[in-house]
Design an enzyme around this catalytic site. Structure first.
Site, PDB file in Angstrom:
ATOM      1  N   ASP A   1       0.665  -1.161   0.107  1.00 38.25           N
ATOM      2  CA  ASP A   1       0.184   0.087  -0.103  1.00 38.25           C
ATOM      3  C   ASP A   1       1.009   1.176  -0.058  1.00 38.25           C
ATOM      4  O   ASP A   1       2.193   0.975   0.205  1.00 38.25           O
ATOM      5  CB  ASP A   1      -1.009  -0.054   1.157  1.00 38.25           C
ATOM      6  CG  ASP A   1      -0.187  -0.452   2.446  1.00 38.25           C
ATOM      7  OD1 ASP A   1       0.663  -0.418   2.670  1.00 38.25           O
ATOM      8  OD2 ASP A   1      -1.123  -0.998   3.157  1.00 38.25           O
TER       9      ASP A   1
ATOM     10  N   ASP B   1      -7.631  -2.240  14.165  1.00 38.22           N
ATOM     11  CA  ASP B   1      -9.105  -2.394  13.867  1.00 38.22           C
ATOM     12  C   ASP B   1      -9.404  -3.590  12.964  1.00 38.22           C
ATOM     13  O   ASP B   1     -10.500  -3.713  12.159  1.00 38.22           O
ATOM     14  CB  ASP B   1      -9.614  -1.193  13.312  1.00 38.22           C
ATOM     15  CG  ASP B   1      -8.854  -0.789  11.955  1.00 38.22           C
ATOM     16  OD1 ASP B   1      -7.774  -1.645  11.414  1.00 38.22           O
ATOM     17  OD2 ASP B   1      -9.359   0.166  11.146  1.00 38.22           O
TER      18      ASP B   1
ATOM     19  N   HIS C   1      -7.578  -4.424  10.142  1.00 39.50           N
ATOM     20  CA  HIS C   1      -7.276  -4.009   8.736  1.00 39.50           C
ATOM     21  C   HIS C   1      -6.215  -4.978   8.077  1.00 39.50           C
ATOM     22  O   HIS C   1      -5.210  -5.331   8.908  1.00 39.50           O
ATOM     23  CB  HIS C   1      -7.024  -2.686   8.320  1.00 39.50           C
ATOM     24  CG  HIS C   1      -5.910  -1.852   8.801  1.00 39.50           C
ATOM     25  ND1 HIS C   1      -6.047  -0.897   9.511  1.00 39.50           N
ATOM     26  CD2 HIS C   1      -4.571  -2.195   8.938  1.00 39.50           C
ATOM     27  CE1 HIS C   1      -4.691  -0.499   9.715  1.00 39.50           C
ATOM     28  NE2 HIS C   1      -3.865  -1.362   9.304  1.00 39.50           N
TER      29      HIS C   1
ATOM     30  N   GLU D   1      -9.735  -1.465   5.326  1.00 38.54           N
ATOM     31  CA  GLU D   1     -10.330  -1.058   6.424  1.00 38.54           C
ATOM     32  C   GLU D   1     -11.636  -1.832   6.659  1.00 38.54           C
ATOM     33  O   GLU D   1     -12.276  -2.299   5.482  1.00 38.54           O
ATOM     34  CB  GLU D   1     -10.669   0.400   6.657  1.00 38.54           C
ATOM     35  CG  GLU D   1      -9.410   1.112   6.648  1.00 38.54           C
ATOM     36  CD  GLU D   1      -8.581   1.400   7.832  1.00 38.54           C
ATOM     37  OE1 GLU D   1      -8.590   0.160   8.704  1.00 38.54           O
ATOM     38  OE2 GLU D   1      -7.867   2.299   8.586  1.00 38.54           O
TER      39      GLU D   1
HETATM   40  C1  F6R Z   1       1.406  -1.323   6.004  1.00 35.06           C
HETATM   41  C2  F6R Z   1       0.246  -1.955   6.218  1.00 35.06           C
HETATM   42  C3  F6R Z   1      -0.658  -2.071   7.439  1.00 35.06           C
HETATM   43  C4  F6R Z   1       0.139  -2.478   8.588  1.00 35.06           C
HETATM   44  C5  F6R Z   1      -0.806  -2.369   9.825  1.00 35.06           C
HETATM   45  C6  F6R Z   1      -0.026  -2.707  10.974  1.00 35.06           C
HETATM   46  O1  F6R Z   1       2.039  -1.573   4.875  1.00 35.06           O
HETATM   47  O2  F6R Z   1      -0.377  -2.445   5.116  1.00 35.06           O
HETATM   48  O3  F6R Z   1      -1.846  -2.910   7.300  1.00 35.06           O
HETATM   49  O4  F6R Z   1       0.703  -3.576   8.553  1.00 35.06           O
HETATM   50  O5  F6R Z   1      -1.138  -0.955  10.107  1.00 35.06           O
HETATM   51  O6  F6R Z   1       0.981  -1.751  11.264  1.00 35.06           O
HETATM   52  P1  F6R Z   1       2.065  -1.829  12.448  1.00 35.06           P
HETATM   53  O7  F6R Z   1       2.961  -2.826  11.838  1.00 35.06           O
HETATM   54  O8  F6R Z   1       2.923  -0.438  12.443  1.00 35.06           O
HETATM   55  O9  F6R Z   1       1.456  -2.102  13.789  1.00 35.06           O
END
Ligand code: F6R
Length: 255
Positions: A65, A131, A133, A138
């Site tokens: 992403d 959450d 995702h 989301e």
């Molecule tokens: C990042 C992504 C997000 C993260 C998620 C967890 O490329 O796609 O889904 O993997 O927000 O983030 P962290 O690892 O910072 O807790």
């Protein structure tokens, strides 16, 4: 789905590097998440590159992403993060969706085509949001979704504010591989560490498959490896079974 519980984030990172190393040596197409969760993995891949001759020749990387509207050299653009944390050190060519494109929908279509043209993603590294995702899909995201623009939830923007000067600086919009896109990768590798992830991990692995917890879509994929530290696994009903399974992992079984 193979669920492995390790003591701490460093052990999760080392195990993740064990999972990825054969794919790297085979010159695979690797999908790359950013954020805190894969940090110890990328640290260990850089170390193996420097100390153990782990070469990335023939590999290609695709980002999961990207934020919309950040300059390509903004330190928090995911293209810049992955260059800093992995790609530059190991010589890996990485593409990402163009979050600065005038036509974002067309940029997402081009990104899907680029992944297809590379032969699809062999191993996709994933984190999970508090959450639920997956990528930046989301809650309420279609389980069949493709790469597209999305709006971050206030919770995700608050979670990611630590990387920006203030919460208001966190972009509202992102481009993300869709859940359908992620499901097409041949092997999914989810990393989750820390107590804040425990409810989302339990919902994703043991709850119903539902758009309310996008990461629950992992239950539909035939080849998923989940690496957790103890705090992230704390709310799993089947944690003991996963520990038993790991203790009895057959020597012939790879990842
Ligand atoms: C990042 C992504 C997000 C993260 C998620 C967890 O490329 O796609 O889904 O993997 O927000 O983030 P962290 O690892 O910072 O807790």
């Amino acid at each position: 789905m193979e669920v492995v519980i390790r003591a701490d984030p460093d052990e999760v990172g080392r195990t993740a590097a064990d999972v990825l190393e054969p794919a790297v040596r085979a010159g695979s197409v690797i999908g790359l998440a950013t954020g805190a969760s894969p940090g110890p993995l990328y640290d260990d891949l850089r170390r193996r590159h420097g100390e153990e001759d782990l070469g990335f020749a023939g590999c290609r990387g695709f980002l999961l992403d990207e934020y919309v509207g950040l300059a390509a050299d903004h330190p928090q653009s995911y293209a810049a993060v992955i260059r800093r944390e992995l790609a530059d050190a190991v010589g890996l060519a990485v593409e990402g969706p163009d979050g600065r494109a005038r036509d974002l929908v067309a940029a997402c279509e081009r990104y899907e085509a680029a992944i297809d043209a590379a032969g699809g993603i062999d191993v996709q590294v994933l984190g999970i949001g508090t959450d639920g995702h997956l990528g930046f899909n989301e809650p309420s995201s279609s389980l069949a979704s493709r790469t597209r623009p999305k709006t971050l939830t206030p919770q995700t923007r608050a979670d990611n504010a630590r990387y920006f000067a203030s919460r208001d600086d966190v972009p509202v919009h992102v481009l993300t591989q869709g859940l359908g896109t992620i499901l097409q990768a041949r092997h999914l590798l989810l990393l989750a560490t820390g107590p804040k992830k425990a409810p989302a991990v339990a919902a994703a692995l043991e709850g119903p498959v539902t758009t309310s917890c996008p990461a629950s879509v992992l239950q539909l994929h035939p080849h998923v490896t989940v690496l957790l530290d103890e705090p992230a696994a704390a709310e799993l009903q089947r944690a003991e079974y996963h520990r038993f399974t790991a203790a009895h992992k057959p020597s012939w079984q790879g990842w």
